[in-house]
Structure formats: structure tokens, C-alpha cells
Write an enzyme that holds these catalytic residues in place. Structure first.
Site, short mmCIF file in Angstrom:
data_model
loop_
_atom_site.label_atom_id
_atom_site.label_comp_id
_atom_site.label_asym_id
_atom_site.label_seq_id
_atom_site.Cartn_x
_atom_site.Cartn_y
_atom_site.Cartn_z
N TYR A 153 39.79 36.40 39.53
CA TYR A 153 39.62 36.20 40.97
C TYR A 153 40.97 36.19 41.67
O TYR A 153 41.17 36.87 42.69
CB TYR A 153 38.88 34.88 41.22
CG TYR A 153 38.73 34.51 42.67
CD1 TYR A 153 37.76 35.11 43.46
CD2 TYR A 153 39.55 33.55 43.25
CE1 TYR A 153 37.61 34.78 44.79
CE2 TYR A 153 39.40 33.20 44.59
CZ TYR A 153 38.44 33.82 45.35
OH TYR A 153 38.31 33.48 46.68
N LYS A 157 42.49 38.79 44.51
CA LYS A 157 42.92 38.32 45.83
C LYS A 157 44.41 38.57 46.06
O LYS A 157 44.83 38.79 47.20
CB LYS A 157 42.58 36.84 45.99
CG LYS A 157 41.08 36.57 46.11
CD LYS A 157 40.47 37.20 47.35
CE LYS A 157 39.03 36.81 47.56
NZ LYS A 157 38.45 37.38 48.80
#
Length: 274
Positions: A153, A157
Site C-alpha cells: 500500500y 501511494k
């Protein structure tokens, strides 16, 4: 944000069926904005909003180039132009790297990174022709400081952050602004997912005493619309801590081990006792 500043303005919002996207869409609709709302889950989207001349609903996959091209074309046909594009759709699947699979990697990168890149690309093409526009890409404090247990994740990002800042530099002389909105942990379905993986997600819960609410993110969003910053962290103090941790990886690793225990304790006290 005063209604007059968004009244009649056109928006694309992805991931609008729930969480932050739904909150933003609801508030903007109440202020008279013209909205093209998109989500992979069209049933949930249709249950939350009713279509009208000023509110159009579309099922779309943010990882699809064809879907993005069609979505931007739909905005032009419906509203004549596109003033704002909010790349909000995102996913999370906590897990340590050694427990992950190639499918997990692809899942994060395609939705979180490729989806934002496609959205920015197609919106920017139109906005540059118009000579104006504002693209708001939802990131995270995990886009600034690497988060163990959420490496996939966080990596996706980080890609969003680097891409958005670079794209913003390229587009500024075209009248097109690109802003990052990077909140700390927010009380949405993604928080519920992280609670299923307490060891992996512990650092997410080590920050503030309480997760942010979608209403707090909405207020920050209006600040972004007004100020057009390159990056807006919520809360600002956590943004600075994240940047310090990222600037000094050795220090960040040591701090991470300490605050992980704090995050685990908060999960146990606040959520697991229920």
C-alpha cells in the site's frame, strides 16, 4: 467552502460509492456542483445517489484506459467542461512482504497508482485544452513515510505522490493544478480492513488518539480547492513527522519499532474489546 465557489462547477469523483468519496460527493451536491460519480460498485453508488441532469452515475474500473477515456468524454457531454477531477478510488490489503503474492502487488499498484495516473492523464489532456482545471489526488501519510506491514500500500501511494508532484510541475504553465491530499488514518471501510490484520496495521493506529472522520477530510478537501497546494497533509503535524521519518530512514525504522507497540495497544483497547 462557500457554495458560490463550487456552484455550477463540474467534478469527476472516483470511488464515490462509500467512505471519503461518498462524503465529498454528498457535500458538493448540496452546494450545487455538477457531478460525475464513478465506482466499480454501481449498485452501492445508485443506492446512495439519484441521477439528474447535474448528477451522473457511471460504473467504471479505474485501471481501465478505455473506461477513463469514456468517463472524461461523458463529463464533457454532460457538463460542457471539466473543472475538477478527484482521483479518490483506492484499496488496501495489509500484509508483510513475505506473506504477499504477486497478485497482491498487482492489486495495489493497478488500483492505487495506475488508476490515479490514468485519471490524471485523461483529465489533464482535457484541462490543458480548456486552459484551466484542478486535479486532486487522494494519497495518504503512507505516501510520505514507509509503513512496515503495509509495504505494498505504502509503495503504491509513494508512486502516487511522486507522480502527482512531477505532473503538477509539468502542468502549472497550462493552467492546470495538481494537488495531493494526504490524510492520516480515516474511519472508513479501509480502517475496518486493517483491523483484521492488527500486527500488520499497527503503525496505522499509532498516530492520533482517534482516527480522522470523513467530515474532517471533507473540510481539508475544501481547503485544497481554495488554496490549490501541491500537497496538503492532515493533520499537518503528522505530515511533518512523516517527512522527518522519511528523510532519515534509520531513525524512522527505530521509531517504527517503538510506536508499533503503541498502535497494537490502541487496537486492543479501542476495538478488540467490543
Amino acid at each position: 467552502m462557500p457554495a458560490a465557489q463550487v456552484y455550477g462547477k463540474s467534478f469527476i469523483i472516483t470511488g464515490a460509492a462509500s467512505g471519503i468519496g461518498r462524503q465529498l460527493a454528498t457535500g458538493l451536491a448540496q452546494q450545487g456542483a455538477r457531478l460525475l460519480l464513478a465506482d466499480l460498485n454501481i449498485e452501492t453508488l445508485q443506492a446512495a445517489f439519484s441521477e439528474s441532469d447535474d448528477l451522473v452515475l457511471r460504473q467504471m474500473d479505474v485501471t481501465s484506459e478505455a473506461d477513463w477515456a469514456e468517463l472524461v468524454e461523458t463529463a464533457v457531454k454532460a457538463f460542457g467542461q471539466l473543472d475538477y477531477c478527484v482521483n479518490n478510488a483506492g484499496v488496501i490489503r495489509p500484509g508483510f512482504l513475505l506473506d504477499s503474492t504477486p497478485e497482491h502487488i498487482r492489486y495495489h499498484m493497478e488500483v492505487n497508482a495506475l488508476g490515479v495516473m490514468y485519471g490524471t492523464h485523461f483529465a489533464a489532456k482535457l484541462m490543458a485544452r480548456q486552459g484551466h482545471g484542478h486535479i486532486i489526488n487522494m494519497a495518504s501519510l503512507a505516501s510520505i513515510a514507509p509503513v512496515q506491514g503495509l509495504s505494498l500500500y505504502s509503495g503504491s501511494k509513494f508512486a502516487v505522490r511522486g507522480f502527482s508532484l512531477a505532473a503538477g510541475y509539468e502542468l502549472e504553465d497550462k493552467g492546470v493544478h495538481v494537488s495531493l491530499l494526504s490524510p492520516d488514518l480515516v474511519h472508513t471501510n479501509m480502517l475496518d480492513v486493517q483491523l483484521q490484520y492488527p500486527e500488520e496495521s499497527a503503525l496505522s493506529f499509532s498516530g492520533g488518539a482517534q482516527p480522522l472522520t470523513v467530515e474532517e477530510v471533507e473540510q481539508a478537501f475544501y481547503q485544497v480547492l481554495r488554496q490549490k497546494p501541491r500537497e496538503y497533509c492532515l493533520p499537518a503535524s503528522h505530515g511533518w513527522l512523516a517527512k522527518i521519518g522519511s528523510a532519515f530512514p534509520g531513525l524512522g525504522a527505530k521509531i517504527g519499532k517503538i510506536v508499533k507497540k503503541q498502535g497494537l495497544n490502541r487496537i486492543k483497547k479501542r476495538y478488540q474489546k467490543r
